[in-house]
Design a protein around this motif. Structure first.
Motif, PDB file in Angstrom:
ATOM      1  N   ARG A 152     -12.320  -1.342  11.503  1.00 25.79           N
ATOM      2  CA  ARG A 152     -12.030  -0.053  10.881  1.00 25.79           C
ATOM      3  C   ARG A 152     -11.619  -0.256   9.421  1.00 25.79           C
ATOM      4  NH1 ARG A 152      -7.353   3.653  13.503  1.00 25.79           N
ATOM      5  NH2 ARG A 152      -6.067   1.867  12.932  1.00 25.79           N
TER       6      ARG A 152
ATOM      7  N   MET B  23     -14.433   0.038   5.390  1.00 25.76           N
ATOM      8  CA  MET B  23     -14.143   0.782   4.162  1.00 25.76           C
ATOM      9  C   MET B  23     -14.396  -0.069   2.917  1.00 25.76           C
ATOM     10  SD  MET B  23     -13.063   3.838   5.096  1.00 25.76           S
ATOM     11  CE  MET B  23     -12.112   4.503   3.727  1.00 25.76           C
TER      12      MET B  23
ATOM     13  N   GLU C  70     -14.703   7.022  11.339  1.00 30.85           N
ATOM     14  CA  GLU C  70     -13.872   8.147  10.895  1.00 30.85           C
ATOM     15  C   GLU C  70     -13.532   8.099   9.399  1.00 30.85           C
ATOM     16  OE1 GLU C  70     -13.314  10.690  12.683  1.00 30.85           O
ATOM     17  OE2 GLU C  70     -11.729  11.756  11.597  1.00 30.85           O
ATOM     18  N   GLY C  71     -13.055   6.963   8.942  1.00 26.58           N
ATOM     19  CA  GLY C  71     -12.677   6.838   7.536  1.00 26.58           C
ATOM     20  C   GLY C  71     -13.880   6.960   6.613  1.00 26.58           C
TER      21      GLY C  71
ATOM     22  N   ARG D  94     -14.635  10.825   6.701  1.00 31.32           N
ATOM     23  CA  ARG D  94     -13.622  11.739   6.161  1.00 31.32           C
ATOM     24  C   ARG D  94     -13.106  11.314   4.793  1.00 31.32           C
ATOM     25  NH1 ARG D  94     -14.598  15.778   9.688  1.00 31.32           N
ATOM     26  NH2 ARG D  94     -15.330  14.606  11.499  1.00 31.32           N
ATOM     27  N   VAL D  95     -13.094  10.005   4.538  1.00 32.52           N
ATOM     28  CA  VAL D  95     -12.525   9.548   3.272  1.00 32.52           C
ATOM     29  C   VAL D  95     -13.619   9.203   2.265  1.00 32.52           C
ATOM     30  CG1 VAL D  95     -11.011   7.861   2.171  1.00 32.52           C
ATOM     31  CG2 VAL D  95     -10.486   8.689   4.483  1.00 32.52           C
TER      32      VAL D  95
ATOM     33  N   MET E 229      -5.589  -2.080   6.074  1.00 29.14           N
ATOM     34  CA  MET E 229      -4.347  -2.500   6.720  1.00 29.14           C
ATOM     35  C   MET E 229      -4.556  -2.625   8.223  1.00 29.14           C
ATOM     36  SD  MET E 229      -0.543  -1.635   6.015  1.00 29.14           S
ATOM     37  CE  MET E 229       0.802  -2.315   6.951  1.00 29.14           C
TER      38      MET E 229
ATOM     39  N   LEU F 186      -5.078   2.279  16.893  1.00 28.69           N
ATOM     40  CA  LEU F 186      -6.378   2.958  16.983  1.00 28.69           C
ATOM     41  C   LEU F 186      -6.109   4.384  17.433  1.00 28.69           C
ATOM     42  CD1 LEU F 186      -8.585   0.270  18.731  1.00 28.69           C
ATOM     43  CD2 LEU F 186      -8.417   0.807  16.300  1.00 28.69           C
ATOM     44  N   TRP F 187      -7.044   5.268  17.144  1.00 26.34           N
ATOM     45  CA  TRP F 187      -6.906   6.655  17.587  1.00 26.34           C
ATOM     46  C   TRP F 187      -7.490   6.764  18.985  1.00 26.34           C
ATOM     47  CZ3 TRP F 187      -9.267   6.446  12.356  1.00 26.34           C
ATOM     48  CH2 TRP F 187      -8.258   6.385  11.386  1.00 26.34           C
TER      49      TRP F 187
ATOM     50  N   ARG G 145      -4.015   8.007  -2.552  1.00 27.31           N
ATOM     51  CA  ARG G 145      -5.095   7.878  -1.569  1.00 27.31           C
ATOM     52  C   ARG G 145      -6.271   7.109  -2.158  1.00 27.31           C
ATOM     53  NH1 ARG G 145      -3.588  13.238  -0.486  1.00 27.31           N
ATOM     54  NH2 ARG G 145      -5.329  14.099  -1.686  1.00 27.31           N
TER      55      ARG G 145
ATOM     56  N   ARG H  95      -5.415   3.540  -1.994  1.00 22.61           N
ATOM     57  CA  ARG H  95      -5.365   3.017  -0.624  1.00 22.61           C
ATOM     58  C   ARG H  95      -6.752   2.787  -0.040  1.00 22.61           C
ATOM     59  NH1 ARG H  95      -0.634   6.866   1.868  1.00 22.61           N
ATOM     60  NH2 ARG H  95       1.144   5.542   1.354  1.00 22.61           N
ATOM     61  N   ARG H  96      -7.726   3.504  -0.569  1.00 26.25           N
ATOM     62  CA  ARG H  96      -9.082   3.347  -0.039  1.00 26.25           C
ATOM     63  C   ARG H  96      -9.588   1.919  -0.137  1.00 26.25           C
ATOM     64  NH1 ARG H  96     -12.575   8.440  -2.123  1.00 26.25           N
ATOM     65  NH2 ARG H  96     -14.188   6.867  -2.192  1.00 26.25           N
TER      66      ARG H  96
ATOM     67  N   ASN I 268       0.837  -1.216   0.000  1.00 23.08           N
ATOM     68  CA  ASN I 268       0.000   0.000   0.000  1.00 23.08           C
ATOM     69  C   ASN I 268       0.871   1.265   0.000  1.00 23.08           C
ATOM     70  OD1 ASN I 268       0.871   0.012   2.632  1.00 23.08           O
ATOM     71  ND2 ASN I 268      -1.156   0.236   3.544  1.00 23.08           N
TER      72      ASN I 268
END
Lengths: 220, 256
Positions: free
Chosen positions: B160, B164, B111-112, B115-116, B92, B99-100, B84, B87-88, B52
């Motif tokens: 997470r 996606m 989050e992803g 935001r993504v 990974m 983790l955040w 990017r 990578r979506r 990636n």
């Protein structure tokens, strides 16, 4: 000791204290903001820009605050920068604090584990989003104790503003001392005011710290 | 779900004078599980991270479904936007979970998506909660990572990634940081994912997982891909002395 003179000078002292708080609060907030911008530039900007910013940091950190104030207040008009004492003092305080705040932010950012940033990259986040959503919130938390500490240091730097006639507490205390020769009393009151201010900041700071680190500390 | 394939051709990676990956060739077929094994420092994680482009390889090609990742042409880096984009669809999972910590499990997963993928918050949270339910954490969604065990944290990290809707999942030693009793729960989630036809590349020291779940096992040593074959050929009848010696050490360490 004779504290009766405070009946006469009380209002002026209180007004001075209010100005001290104003200078400190605005100078700290603006200095932090500038410091944050500097820290972000140092992290992301291309190399030549970083060099310029690094030079700024070295110059400001390497010279006494008083000298910076003189240059700004007395040298400023030479390049058309004519400021009253108070705005000059505020600007001076902002500039003086910014490189220290920048360094604090830089180390706060460094404390964010690289893996958490990689995780965001791996998911396809833009660098802007990473800064906003991951780096800033986590970096600020790590930086908080040092930010509060330096803010406390800055409270006491405000007394230097009296030299360029900013009507803050030190200025009023000096005036009162020379008019009444009550040096000891006047300076004791000054000390008391500062102690109250610093104590308040550090208490509020500690509260803030406990609150925002609530979820970040591993509990067993 | 559409599964990706990965072709790795003559990939080289240098850290200064250190030659970390040496002409590595590897084919990863869609819907299959590939385990990368080998001693530490052999380049398995580096290779995985090249897939990636978290790690930039210096020469060779890594192609996802035929599309070169990281470069537009040899020596010409791909734009951040294009990278990017690629990578979506690659999930990974890291050894250290990553983790955040300032977000709850649900927020980590959502989050992803917000935001993504640009989903509205409500829809993102719905999908996030579905992903967390899938990894068996329906009751932990509102917990912050600090209130989760290592195994739970790693399952959130998997959620997470899968929320996606990736077509390829990369696992970088997903169980190496876990207490032994927590390894099983993470491997089970990975097995489910494998059975659903996800393309998976897994760097691991879990030989049991490699033996039972992998479709192919690749052995690396000193930056070289020494061999790649079915699990039984690599793990039970290896012809290369380097693989034999690695497995001997492994068995000695794990016997009691």
């Amino acid at each position: 000791m004779d504290f009766s003179i405070f009946q006469q000078y009380g209002p002026a002292l209180l007004k001075g204290f209010a100005n001290t708080i104003l200078c400190w609060a605005l100078g700290t907030v603006l200095g932090m903001a500038l410091g944050l911008v500097i820290a972000l530039i140092q992290r992301y900007a291309p190399r030549p820009v970083r060099w310029i910013v690094q030079a700024y940091i070295e110059i400001i950190r390497g010279t006494p605050f008083l000298v910076q104030l003189f240059v700004l207040y007395y040298g400023g008009p030479l390049i058309g920068l004519r400021l009253d004492a108070l705005p000059a003092g505020l600007l001076g305080l902002t500039i003086y604090g910014s490189p220290y705040f920048a360094e604090i932010f830089r180390s706060g950012f460094r404390a964010v584990p690289h893996g958490q940033i990689e995780a965001a990259r791996a998911i396809g986040m833009t660098e802007m989003t990473i800064v906003r959503r991951i780096l800033l919130p986590l970096g600020l938390v790590s930086a908080l104790p040092a930010l509060i500490n330096f803010s406390i240091i800055l409270t006491k730097e405000t007394v230097i503003l009296s030299i360029i006639t900013v009507p803050e507490l030190m200025y009023q205390v000096n005036r009162m001392s020379t008019e009444t020769f009550r040096y000891l009393e006047a300076n004791l009151v000054l000390a008391l005011f500062f102690w109250v201010l610093v104590e308040t900041i550090s208490r509020v700071g500690r509260r803030l710290e406990t609150r925002i680190t609530k979820h970040l500390i591993e509990r067993t | 779900m559409q599964a990706s394939s990965v072709e790795i051709r003559k990939v080289n990676k240098f850290y200064g004078p250190f030659h970390a990956l040496k002409d590595v060739d590897l084919n990863i077929l869609p819907g299959k599980v590939t385990c990368l094994i080998g001693p530490s420092g052999s380049g398995k994680s580096t290779l995985l991270r090249c897939v990636n482009f978290l790690e930039e390889y210096d020469s060779g090609e890594v192609r996802i479904d035929g599309q070169l990742i990281g470069y537009d042409a040899p020596g010409k880096k791909m734009s951040g936007r294009k990278l990017r984009e690629m990578r979506r669809s690659i999930g990974m999972v890291f050894q250290q979970f990553n983790l955040w910590p300032h977000m709850t499990a649900l927020e980590n997963v959502a989050e992803g998506l917000i935001r993504v993928r640009g989903l509205p918050k409500a829809e993102a949270q719905e999908r996030a909660s579905a992903a967390l339910t899938k990894v068996g954490l329906a009751d932990k969604m509102q917990n912050h990572p600090s209130r989760l065990s290592g195994g739970q944290q790693q399952r959130v990290a998997i959620a997470r990634a899968i929320a996606m809707e990736p077509r390829l999942m990369l696992f970088d030693e997903p169980t190496s940081a876990l207490d032994p009793e927590l390894v099983g729960e993470v491997l089970n989630v990975m097995k489910t994912l494998a059975s659903e036809g996800m393309t998976m590349v897994v760097v691991t020291h879990e030989m049991g997982f490699a033996a039972h779940v992998a479709d192919q096992v690749a052995f690396m040593e000193k930056g070289e891909l020494v061999g790649c074959d079915t699990p039984s050929r690599i793990l039970h009848q290896p012809d290369d002395p380097r693989i034999q010696s690695f497995l001997r050490t492994y068995h000695e360490r794990n016997s009691f």
